[in-house]
Design a protein around this motif. Structure first.
Motif, short mmCIF file in Angstrom:
data_model
loop_
_atom_site.label_atom_id
_atom_site.label_comp_id
_atom_site.label_asym_id
_atom_site.label_seq_id
_atom_site.Cartn_x
_atom_site.Cartn_y
_atom_site.Cartn_z
N THR A 1 7.78 -5.02 6.16
CA THR A 1 7.17 -5.53 7.39
C THR A 1 8.23 -5.61 8.48
O THR A 1 9.43 -5.74 8.18
CB THR A 1 6.55 -6.94 7.18
N GLN B 1 8.64 -8.65 -2.24
CA GLN B 1 8.98 -10.00 -1.79
C GLN B 1 9.23 -10.90 -3.00
O GLN B 1 8.43 -10.89 -3.94
CB GLN B 1 7.80 -10.54 -0.98
N PHE C 1 9.25 0.33 2.98
CA PHE C 1 7.94 0.16 3.63
C PHE C 1 7.57 -1.31 3.45
O PHE C 1 6.88 -1.68 2.51
CB PHE C 1 6.87 1.06 2.99
N ALA D 1 11.34 6.82 10.60
CA ALA D 1 10.28 7.65 11.18
C ALA D 1 9.02 6.82 11.37
O ALA D 1 8.57 6.16 10.42
CB ALA D 1 9.98 8.86 10.28
N PRO D 2 8.44 6.85 12.57
CA PRO D 2 7.21 6.08 12.78
C PRO D 2 6.04 6.63 11.99
O PRO D 2 5.08 5.91 11.73
CB PRO D 2 6.95 6.21 14.29
N PHE E 1 1.41 10.87 3.50
CA PHE E 1 2.75 10.57 3.99
C PHE E 1 3.85 11.00 3.00
O PHE E 1 5.03 11.02 3.34
CB PHE E 1 2.89 9.06 4.24
N ARG F 1 0.83 -1.22 0.00
CA ARG F 1 0.00 0.00 0.00
C ARG F 1 0.86 1.26 0.00
O ARG F 1 0.63 2.19 -0.77
CB ARG F 1 -0.94 -0.01 1.23
N MET F 2 1.86 1.30 0.86
CA MET F 2 2.72 2.49 0.91
C MET F 2 3.72 2.50 -0.23
O MET F 2 3.99 3.55 -0.84
CB MET F 2 3.47 2.53 2.26
N GLY F 3 4.28 1.34 -0.56
CA GLY F 3 5.28 1.27 -1.62
C GLY F 3 4.75 1.79 -2.95
O GLY F 3 5.46 2.50 -3.68
N1 LIG Z 1 6.10 5.66 8.78
C1 LIG Z 1 4.95 5.92 8.16
O1 LIG Z 1 4.60 7.08 7.90
C2 LIG Z 1 4.08 4.78 7.75
C3 LIG Z 1 4.46 3.51 8.07
N2 LIG Z 1 3.73 2.45 7.65
C4 LIG Z 1 4.29 1.15 7.94
O2 LIG Z 1 4.90 0.66 6.74
C5 LIG Z 1 4.82 -0.75 6.70
C6 LIG Z 1 4.14 -1.17 5.40
O3 LIG Z 1 2.80 -0.76 5.42
P1 LIG Z 1 1.83 -1.11 4.19
O4 LIG Z 1 2.39 -0.56 2.94
O5 LIG Z 1 0.47 -0.71 4.62
O6 LIG Z 1 1.93 -2.70 4.19
P2 LIG Z 1 1.72 -3.71 2.96
O7 LIG Z 1 1.53 -5.06 3.58
O8 LIG Z 1 0.68 -3.18 2.03
O9 LIG Z 1 3.13 -3.66 2.20
C7 LIG Z 1 4.29 -4.32 2.61
C8 LIG Z 1 4.96 -4.83 1.35
O10 LIG Z 1 6.25 -5.32 1.67
C9 LIG Z 1 6.47 -6.46 0.86
N3 LIG Z 1 7.56 -7.27 1.37
C10 LIG Z 1 7.53 -8.25 2.31
N4 LIG Z 1 8.75 -8.77 2.47
C11 LIG Z 1 9.58 -8.10 1.62
C12 LIG Z 1 10.96 -8.17 1.34
N5 LIG Z 1 11.77 -9.06 1.97
N6 LIG Z 1 11.48 -7.34 0.42
C13 LIG Z 1 10.71 -6.45 -0.23
N7 LIG Z 1 9.37 -6.34 -0.02
C14 LIG Z 1 8.83 -7.15 0.92
C15 LIG Z 1 5.11 -7.17 0.86
O11 LIG Z 1 5.00 -8.13 -0.17
C16 LIG Z 1 4.19 -5.99 0.66
O12 LIG Z 1 3.98 -5.70 -0.69
C17 LIG Z 1 4.09 -1.16 7.97
O13 LIG Z 1 5.04 -1.47 8.97
C18 LIG Z 1 3.32 0.08 8.35
O14 LIG Z 1 3.01 0.15 9.71
C19 LIG Z 1 2.59 2.61 6.93
C20 LIG Z 1 2.14 3.86 6.62
C21 LIG Z 1 2.85 5.05 7.00
#
Ligand SMILES: NC(=O)C1=CN([C@@H]2O[C@H](COP(=O)(O)OP(=O)(O)OC[C@H]3O[C@@H](n4cnc5c(N)ncnc54)[C@H](O)[C@@H]3O)[C@@H](O)[C@H]2O)C=CC1
Ligand SMILES: O=C(O)C1=N[C@H](C(=O)O)C[C@H](O)C1
Length: 255
Positions: free
Chosen positions: A64, A46, A62, A112-113, A229, A23-25
């Motif tokens: 896990t 992944q 972004f 950054a959180p 963001f 979602r973020m990527g």
């Molecule tokens: N700091 C901030 O402003 C924000 C932080 N976040 C955090 O960012 C993280 C991601 O959030 P979302 O995008 O919503 O999650 P998401 O689950 O939609 O995306 C995570 C992506 O990482 C991929 N992934 C998993 N293992 C991987 C690897 N080894 N190499 C490359 N890609 C890999 C997954 O396949 C997935 O596409 C979470 O920890 C969330 O809490 C989310 C929004 C804002």
């Protein structure tokens, strides 16, 4: 020579993205692509080879909490600066990152959180208010596909509030609860109760509720769309190579 977007490649900062199909990527790839001074050179998720990122000057992560440390160690070893939004950073993890950076003093890492400018201000306001109120609780609300609870933002806010309370000599938050269904009073993060709500329709929201005699103060921030963001992410991408070592939070970059 320019590309389809009229960019001149030599002047652009080369950016790679880990978690590019998340979602973020997806938003980060779009934002980097749309910026004249940045070039998206690798979009890795992944199962893809990380080597595609090796020509990048800055990588954005972004992913896990269970894979981010491995990505970060690899990036630092390659001499690539990193902007990390992935959650799960404990003090022990931050210490480990500082250790890796000690061997690569030219590399910068920003973790950054929350990259939302409003969210950063919400955390600052909460830290400032903390010393004036005996009661405080945090209510964070997110989409139901979020893997971690409480959120990184709520955990960071609770820690900042706990620090401000300790500096002000405040004791524990008053709470006479004796009989509790487990979880009813939320998680205890350094003495601050944090309640995590998950519901379809939500994106990312947080309220910090302060209570004093005869009054309450509520500080609230809402991200309705993940584009919120992106200004913070791009700010960090542009700044990180000029900030060797570890920067936690966006505060120093905003100042
Ligand atoms: N700091 C901030 O402003 C924000 C932080 N976040 C955090 O960012 C993280 C991601 O959030 P979302 O995008 O919503 O999650 P998401 O689950 O939609 O995306 C995570 C992506 O990482 C991929 N992934 C998993 N293992 C991987 C690897 N080894 N190499 C490359 N890609 C890999 C997954 O396949 C997935 O596409 C979470 O920890 C969330 O809490 C989310 C929004 C804002
Ligand atoms: O997973 C999310 O969505 C978000 N994660 C970050 C967090 O855990 O604080 C930032 C924001 O709340 C969105």
């Amino acid at each position: 020579m320019t590309d389809e977007q009229g960019k001149t490649p030599a002047q652009q900062l080369r950016v790679g993205v880990f978690g590019a199909r998340g979602r973020m990527g997806i938003e980060v790839c779009k934002a980097v692509d749309a910026a004249d001074d940045l070039a998206l050179t690798a979009a890795v998720d992944q199962g893809d080879s990380r080597s595609a990122v090796s020509t990048a000057e800055v990588v954005v992560d972004f992913t896990t909490p269970d894979v981010v440390m491995d990505n970060l160690r690899w990036s630092i070893e390659q001499g690539i600066s990193a902007v990390v939004g992935t959650t799960g950073f404990t003090e022990q993890r931050l210490e480990q990152v500082r250790g890796w950076l000690a061997d690569k003093p030219e590399v910068g890492v920003v973790i950054a959180p929350n990259f939302g400018i409003g969210a950063v201000l919400m955390m600052q306001f909460a830290a400032r208010a903390a010393r004036h109120f005996e009661s405080v609780e945090i209510i964070e609300q997110h989409h139901p596909r979020k893997l971690d609870a409480p959120s990184g933002t709520a955990t960071h806010t609770a820690r900042q509030i706990a620090r401000a309370r300790a500096e002000a000599g405040l004791g524990p938050v008053p709470d006479a609860t004796k009989d509790e269904v487990p979880g009813a009073r939320g998680a205890d993060i350094e003495g601050v109760r944090v309640h995590a709500v998950r519901a379809t329709g939500l994106v990312a929201h947080q309220e910090v509720l302060f209570g004093g005699t005869g009054e309450t103060l509520t500080i609230r921030h809402d991200s309705y769309d993940r584009v919120s963001f992106m200004p913070g992410v791009l700010l960090a991408v542009r700044a990180v190579r000029n900030r060797p070592g570890l920067t936690v939070g966006l505060d120093a970059l905003l100042d």
